[in-house]
Design a protein around this motif. Structure first.
Motif, PDB file in Angstrom:
ATOM      1  N   ARG A  70       0.848  -1.190   0.000  1.00  0.00           N
ATOM      2  CA  ARG A  70       0.000   0.000   0.000  1.00  0.00           C
ATOM      3  C   ARG A  70       0.886   1.243   0.000  1.00  0.00           C
ATOM      4  O   ARG A  70       2.084   1.160   0.187  1.00  0.00           O
ATOM      5  CB  ARG A  70      -0.898   0.020   1.239  1.00  0.00           C
ATOM      6  N   TYR A  71       0.295   2.409  -0.199  1.00  0.00           N
ATOM      7  CA  TYR A  71       1.049   3.658  -0.198  1.00  0.00           C
ATOM      8  C   TYR A  71       0.433   4.612   0.821  1.00  0.00           C
ATOM      9  O   TYR A  71      -0.786   4.751   0.892  1.00  0.00           O
ATOM     10  CB  TYR A  71       1.042   4.315  -1.581  1.00  0.00           C
ATOM     11  N   VAL A  72       1.293   5.276   1.586  1.00  0.00           N
ATOM     12  CA  VAL A  72       0.859   6.274   2.556  1.00  0.00           C
ATOM     13  C   VAL A  72       1.678   7.523   2.289  1.00  0.00           C
ATOM     14  O   VAL A  72       2.906   7.498   2.363  1.00  0.00           O
ATOM     15  CB  VAL A  72       1.068   5.784   4.006  1.00  0.00           C
ATOM     16  N   VAL A  73       1.009   8.629   1.937  1.00  0.00           N
ATOM     17  CA  VAL A  73       1.685   9.890   1.632  1.00  0.00           C
ATOM     18  C   VAL A  73       1.413  10.842   2.788  1.00  0.00           C
ATOM     19  O   VAL A  73       0.265  11.221   3.027  1.00  0.00           O
ATOM     20  CB  VAL A  73       1.176  10.484   0.300  1.00  0.00           C
ATOM     21  N   ASN A  74       2.488  11.224   3.503  1.00  0.00           N
ATOM     22  CA  ASN A  74       2.372  12.115   4.667  1.00  0.00           C
ATOM     23  C   ASN A  74       1.290  11.640   5.633  1.00  0.00           C
ATOM     24  O   ASN A  74       0.416  12.382   6.042  1.00  0.00           O
ATOM     25  CB  ASN A  74       2.103  13.560   4.234  1.00  0.00           C
ATOM     26  N   GLN A  76      -1.255   9.805   5.151  1.00  0.00           N
ATOM     27  CA  GLN A  76      -2.599   9.697   4.572  1.00  0.00           C
ATOM     28  C   GLN A  76      -2.589   8.493   3.625  1.00  0.00           C
ATOM     29  O   GLN A  76      -1.834   8.477   2.662  1.00  0.00           O
ATOM     30  CB  GLN A  76      -2.955  10.965   3.788  1.00  0.00           C
ATOM     31  N   LEU A  77      -3.421   7.515   3.893  1.00  0.00           N
ATOM     32  CA  LEU A  77      -3.469   6.310   3.076  1.00  0.00           C
ATOM     33  C   LEU A  77      -4.014   6.634   1.695  1.00  0.00           C
ATOM     34  O   LEU A  77      -5.038   7.308   1.567  1.00  0.00           O
ATOM     35  CB  LEU A  77      -4.344   5.251   3.748  1.00  0.00           C
ATOM     36  N   VAL A  78      -3.322   6.181   0.656  1.00  0.00           N
ATOM     37  CA  VAL A  78      -3.773   6.373  -0.724  1.00  0.00           C
ATOM     38  C   VAL A  78      -4.682   5.200  -1.066  1.00  0.00           C
ATOM     39  O   VAL A  78      -4.275   4.047  -0.972  1.00  0.00           O
ATOM     40  CB  VAL A  78      -2.569   6.433  -1.697  1.00  0.00           C
ATOM     41  N   GLU A  79      -5.914   5.510  -1.448  1.00  0.00           N
ATOM     42  CA  GLU A  79      -6.868   4.467  -1.809  1.00  0.00           C
ATOM     43  C   GLU A  79      -6.501   3.934  -3.186  1.00  0.00           C
ATOM     44  O   GLU A  79      -6.554   4.662  -4.166  1.00  0.00           O
ATOM     45  CB  GLU A  79      -8.288   5.027  -1.812  1.00  0.00           C
ATOM     46  N   GLY A  80      -6.123   2.701  -3.262  1.00  0.00           N
ATOM     47  CA  GLY A  80      -5.713   2.105  -4.524  1.00  0.00           C
ATOM     48  C   GLY A  80      -4.202   2.012  -4.609  1.00  0.00           C
ATOM     49  O   GLY A  80      -3.473   2.603  -3.821  1.00  0.00           O
ATOM     50  N   ARG A  81      -3.741   1.268  -5.587  1.00  0.00           N
ATOM     51  CA  ARG A  81      -2.298   1.041  -5.717  1.00  0.00           C
ATOM     52  C   ARG A  81      -1.757   1.448  -7.073  1.00  0.00           C
ATOM     53  O   ARG A  81      -0.649   1.082  -7.436  1.00  0.00           O
ATOM     54  CB  ARG A  81      -1.992  -0.436  -5.461  1.00  0.00           C
ATOM     55  N   SER A  82      -2.517   2.212  -7.829  1.00  0.00           N
ATOM     56  CA  SER A  82      -2.059   2.591  -9.168  1.00  0.00           C
ATOM     57  C   SER A  82      -1.107   3.777  -9.085  1.00  0.00           C
ATOM     58  O   SER A  82      -1.137   4.571  -8.147  1.00  0.00           O
ATOM     59  CB  SER A  82      -3.238   2.924 -10.073  1.00  0.00           C
ATOM     60  N   VAL A  83      -0.278   3.905 -10.118  1.00  0.00           N
ATOM     61  CA  VAL A  83       0.692   4.986 -10.183  1.00  0.00           C
ATOM     62  C   VAL A  83      -0.028   6.330 -10.345  1.00  0.00           C
ATOM     63  O   VAL A  83       0.400   7.346  -9.791  1.00  0.00           O
ATOM     64  CB  VAL A  83       1.684   4.736 -11.340  1.00  0.00           C
ATOM     65  N   GLU A  84      -1.144   6.330 -11.076  1.00  0.00           N
ATOM     66  CA  GLU A  84      -1.886   7.582 -11.296  1.00  0.00           C
ATOM     67  C   GLU A  84      -2.450   8.129  -9.977  1.00  0.00           C
ATOM     68  O   GLU A  84      -2.372   9.336  -9.722  1.00  0.00           O
ATOM     69  CB  GLU A  84      -3.037   7.363 -12.296  1.00  0.00           C
ATOM     70  N   LEU A  85      -3.013   7.257  -9.152  1.00  0.00           N
ATOM     71  CA  LEU A  85      -3.536   7.707  -7.861  1.00  0.00           C
ATOM     72  C   LEU A  85      -2.424   8.214  -6.953  1.00  0.00           C
ATOM     73  O   LEU A  85      -2.587   9.207  -6.248  1.00  0.00           O
ATOM     74  CB  LEU A  85      -4.294   6.568  -7.171  1.00  0.00           C
ATOM     75  N   LEU A  86      -1.278   7.533  -6.988  1.00  0.00           N
ATOM     76  CA  LEU A  86      -0.145   7.960  -6.179  1.00  0.00           C
ATOM     77  C   LEU A  86       0.406   9.292  -6.665  1.00  0.00           C
ATOM     78  O   LEU A  86       0.744  10.170  -5.863  1.00  0.00           O
ATOM     79  CB  LEU A  86       0.943   6.882  -6.190  1.00  0.00           C
ATOM     80  N   ALA A  87       0.476   9.486  -7.984  1.00  0.00           N
ATOM     81  CA  ALA A  87       0.943  10.758  -8.538  1.00  0.00           C
ATOM     82  C   ALA A  87      -0.007  11.888  -8.158  1.00  0.00           C
ATOM     83  O   ALA A  87       0.435  12.999  -7.829  1.00  0.00           O
ATOM     84  CB  ALA A  87       1.085  10.659 -10.058  1.00  0.00           C
ATOM     85  N   ALA A  88      -1.294  11.632  -8.183  1.00  0.00           N
ATOM     86  CA  ALA A  88      -2.269  12.653  -7.780  1.00  0.00           C
ATOM     87  C   ALA A  88      -2.106  13.001  -6.302  1.00  0.00           C
ATOM     88  O   ALA A  88      -2.188  14.173  -5.919  1.00  0.00           O
ATOM     89  CB  ALA A  88      -3.683  12.160  -8.060  1.00  0.00           C
ATOM     90  N   ALA A  89      -1.860  11.999  -5.458  1.00  0.00           N
ATOM     91  CA  ALA A  89      -1.646  12.254  -4.026  1.00  0.00           C
ATOM     92  C   ALA A  89      -0.373  13.062  -3.814  1.00  0.00           C
ATOM     93  O   ALA A  89      -0.325  13.951  -2.951  1.00  0.00           O
ATOM     94  CB  ALA A  89      -1.586  10.937  -3.265  1.00  0.00           C
ATOM     95  N   LEU A  90       0.679  12.768  -4.578  1.00  0.00           N
ATOM     96  CA  LEU A  90       1.915  13.538  -4.467  1.00  0.00           C
ATOM     97  C   LEU A  90       1.707  14.977  -4.934  1.00  0.00           C
ATOM     98  O   LEU A  90       2.250  15.913  -4.338  1.00  0.00           O
ATOM     99  CB  LEU A  90       3.037  12.868  -5.272  1.00  0.00           C
ATOM    100  N   ASN A  91       0.930  15.179  -5.991  1.00  0.00           N
ATOM    101  CA  ASN A  91       0.615  16.532  -6.451  1.00  0.00           C
ATOM    102  C   ASN A  91      -0.132  17.318  -5.386  1.00  0.00           C
ATOM    103  O   ASN A  91       0.151  18.493  -5.158  1.00  0.00           O
ATOM    104  CB  ASN A  91      -0.212  16.491  -7.745  1.00  0.00           C
ATOM    105  N   ARG A  92      -1.103  16.671  -4.733  1.00  0.00           N
ATOM    106  CA  ARG A  92      -1.847  17.345  -3.670  1.00  0.00           C
ATOM    107  C   ARG A  92      -0.939  17.702  -2.513  1.00  0.00           C
ATOM    108  O   ARG A  92      -1.047  18.784  -1.932  1.00  0.00           O
ATOM    109  CB  ARG A  92      -2.991  16.465  -3.170  1.00  0.00           C
ATOM    110  N   ALA A  93      -0.036  16.800  -2.156  1.00  0.00           N
ATOM    111  CA  ALA A  93       0.861  17.052  -1.022  1.00  0.00           C
ATOM    112  C   ALA A  93       1.868  18.149  -1.338  1.00  0.00           C
ATOM    113  O   ALA A  93       2.237  18.928  -0.462  1.00  0.00           O
ATOM    114  CB  ALA A  93       1.585  15.765  -0.627  1.00  0.00           C
ATOM    115  N   ALA A  94       2.317  18.232  -2.585  1.00  0.00           N
ATOM    116  CA  ALA A  94       3.318  19.232  -2.958  1.00  0.00           C
ATOM    117  C   ALA A  94       2.697  20.598  -3.187  1.00  0.00           C
ATOM    118  O   ALA A  94       3.350  21.621  -2.977  1.00  0.00           O
ATOM    119  CB  ALA A  94       4.067  18.780  -4.210  1.00  0.00           C
TER     120      ALA A  94
END
Length: 141
Positions: A70-74, A76-94
């Motif tokens: 799974r992925y946790v950004v700052n 906050q658990l990222v729902e799903g394991r796709s690269v697109e969802l993770l990139a969107a979470a990183l964009n929101r965090a940055a």
């Protein structure tokens, strides 16, 4: 002489219905007032490395990759394991800042693909500075 039969004494019994009602109310109260957290603490076993202490970075995004991928950004658990969802979470965090360091806390038993997905998502989000968190040899023993 009194030949009439007396009624037999009734056995005392405990009425369980009020007891069950009170327990049901307490159960409903506990269910409604209990908070459930998806992310409380992920057991991460960091890989070891001999390196000097990390420098202070004022702007950093911490991405945690536990053993199950799974992925946790700052925190906050990222729902799903796709690269697109993770990139969107990183964009929101940055936000608007692009000079952000992405710190990858990957479990030693996490799959390589999960870590590569984090690096790919950071590239897609336009975040070029990556670093990996490790623990020293003495911390692990």
């Amino acid at each position: 002489m009194n030949f009439r039969r007396r009624p037999a004494a009734e056995e005392p019994e405990i009425n369980l219905i009020p007891f069950i009602d009170v327990l049901l109310v307490i159960l409903i109260f506990l269910v409604l007032n209990t908070t459930y957290a998806k992310y409380t603490e992920l057991p991460i076993n960091l890989p070891t490395a001999n390196a000097k202490q990390a420098q202070n970075r004022p702007l950093e995004i911490v991405v945690t990759v536990p053993q199950d991928g799974r992925y946790v950004v700052n925190q906050q658990l990222v729902e799903g394991r796709s690269v697109e969802l993770l990139a969107a979470a990183l964009n929101r965090a940055a936000g608007q800042e692009r000079n952000v360091v992405v710190v990858i806390n990957a479990d030693a038993a996490a799959s390589h693909q999960s870590v590569v997905n984090v690096m790919d998502a950071a590239r897609r989000a336009g975040l070029a500075q990556l670093t990996f968190a490790t623990q020293g040899q003495s911390e692990r023993d």
